[in-house]
Design an enzyme around this catalytic site. Structure first.
Site, PDB file in Angstrom:
ATOM      1  CB  THR A  31     -40.550 -38.747  19.491  1.00  0.00           C
ATOM      2  OG1 THR A  31     -40.681 -37.214  19.666  1.00  0.00           O
ATOM      3  CG2 THR A  31     -41.783 -39.459  20.475  1.00  0.00           C
ATOM      4  CB  THR A 111     -41.807 -37.722  13.676  1.00  0.00           C
ATOM      5  OG1 THR A 111     -42.377 -36.606  14.605  1.00  0.00           O
ATOM      6  CG2 THR A 111     -41.942 -38.988  14.191  1.00  0.00           C
ATOM      7  CD  GLU A 305     -52.834 -19.190 -10.401  1.00  0.00           C
ATOM      8  OE1 GLU A 305     -54.059 -19.585 -10.719  1.00  0.00           O
ATOM      9  OE2 GLU A 305     -52.986 -17.873 -10.386  1.00  0.00           O
TER      10      GLU A 305
HETATM   11  N1  DAS Z   1     -39.017 -32.967  18.347  1.00  0.00           N
HETATM   12  C1  DAS Z   1     -39.681 -33.889  17.590  1.00  0.00           C
HETATM   13  C2  DAS Z   1     -38.581 -34.344  16.535  1.00  0.00           C
HETATM   14  O1  DAS Z   1     -37.305 -34.716  16.820  1.00  0.00           O
HETATM   15  C3  DAS Z   1     -40.107 -35.174  18.229  1.00  0.00           C
HETATM   16  C4  DAS Z   1     -40.515 -36.395  17.351  1.00  0.00           C
HETATM   17  O2  DAS Z   1     -41.252 -36.646  16.989  1.00  0.00           O
HETATM   18  O3  DAS Z   1     -39.396 -37.175  16.931  1.00  0.00           O
HETATM   19  O4  DAS Z   1     -38.602 -34.612  15.373  1.00  0.00           O
END
Ligand code: DAS
Length: 348
Positions: A31, A111, A305
């Site tokens: 992103t 992300t 567990e």
């Molecule tokens: N699709 C997500 C990724 O490329 C966009 C982002 O949040 O970076 O991880």
């Protein structure tokens, strides 16, 4: 009147540059390199469209905190990151950090799997020099895009001598997180990256990093893992625990040749009655089994567990399932011995 000549300006610029750290920016997509139809497009944009030179050009202030260079290593949305990408990135990072003219590295990244790439590098980077991963929750075209300030913070962190020897870090939202314990905790808000129970490392404020915590676990220069001779990583898959669970996915992964399985169990890594026999059989047939938890915080206790001693299972300690998978893949490049692997889960 004081007249300064062009050559004096050049000399001053050269002197200024000589004082700044050399930071390599490796761009992988995401992103932070995304673009949308309008300034209000914060979902439904396209990730991985803006190149590294454009990212750098969008933050001219970078030249005041470091001598930056840019390299486009990939251009992907990070949900599509693969083991092959990780091996190529890890080798490139180690090659660059071995150079005396590289003082630190920033990796721009999507992300979705940023925490995983960060932890993988935390286990394979053979240097004390700073490595900082950075992303954005809003595309570069959005109003109040967080990418530029996140990139600025990441570069000044990677350029700071105080960041050396602290392991791979994540710089998001003016915060410094350690690779081992950070996770993405929200699908879309700018404060998505958090280190919950175990505590983030510090803040970046007014162009300066402030550290308060460091990890007690081994990382980077102290790692026993070496990817320099590897062209692939062993296949390790994750099965997710839930009410009414069945062993279909587990059996399919094992049949497809998984060398290890991470069981993301309910609660303290609990095993459903219908699944336990399949896990036990998989272990008896040589597949390494790690009991982790879908909960996300807390220790998965050995022999809690399940009778791990009897079943010859490993427990993930506080690693979430996606990070346990990374450590198990690297562990399996060195040993199949479950006791040795359990030691690794308590060391890293
Ligand atoms: N699709 C997500 C990724 O490329 C966009 C982002 O949040 O970076 O991880």
């Amino acid at each position: 009147m004081f007249i300064i000549t062009a050559s004096q300006v050049q000399a001053q610029d050269a002197a200024q540059k000589a004082k700044l750290a050399n930071v390599s920016i490796l761009a992988t997509g995401g992103t932070i390199a995304g673009s949308g139809a309008s300034s209000t497009t914060t979902i439904g944009y396209t990730a991985a469209t803006v190149g590294v030179q454009q990212l750098i050009k969008a933050v001219p202030e970078l030249s005041k905190v470091a001598n930056v260079s840019g390299e486009q290593v990939f251009q992907i949305a990070s949900e599509s990151m693969t083991n092959d990408h990780w091996l190529a990135l890890g080798k490139r990072v180690n090659t660059l950090l071995a150079q005396s003219n590289v003082d630190g590295i920033v990796i721009t990244h999507g992300t979705d799997t940023l925490e995983e790439t960060a932890y993988f590098l935390n286990l394979v980077v053979k240097s004390r020099k700073p490595v900082v991963l950075v992303g954005a929750m809003r595309p570069s075209t959005a109003m109040s895009a967080d990418g530029p300030i996140n990139l600025y913070n990441a570069v000044l962190l990677a350029a700071d001598p105080g960041a050396a020897g602290k392991g791979v870090m994540v710089a998001m939202g003016d915060q410094i997180h350690g690779a081992r314990d950070v996770s993405k905790t929200n699908t879309s808000t700018p404060d998505a990256f958090k280190t919950l129970d175990l505590g983030m490392m510090g803040y970046i404020q007014g162009g300066k990093p402030y550290f308060y915590h460091v990890s007690t676990r081994k990382h980077t220069a102290d790692t026993e893992f070496d990817i320099s001779g590897l062209n692939a990583l062993p296949q390790v898959d994750i099965v997710y625990g839930y009410a009414n669970m069945n062993p279909v996915a587990l059996d399919a992964f094992v049949a497809a040749g998984a060398k290890g399985i991470i069981h993301a169990g309910t609660g303290d890594g609990s095993l459903a009655a219908k699944v336990k026999p399949a896990l036990s059989n998989a272990r008896k047939n040589g597949t390494l089994i790690v009991r982790s938890s879908r909960v996300g915080q807390g220790i998965v206790a050995r022999n809690g567990e399940a009778n791990d001693d009897e079943l010859d299972f490993v427990v993930s300690d506080t690693l979430n399932p996606q990070k346990a998978r990374i450590l198990l893949m690297l562990a399996l490049t060195k040993t199949n011995n479950s006791k040795d692997i359990q030691r690794m889960f308590y060391n890293y």
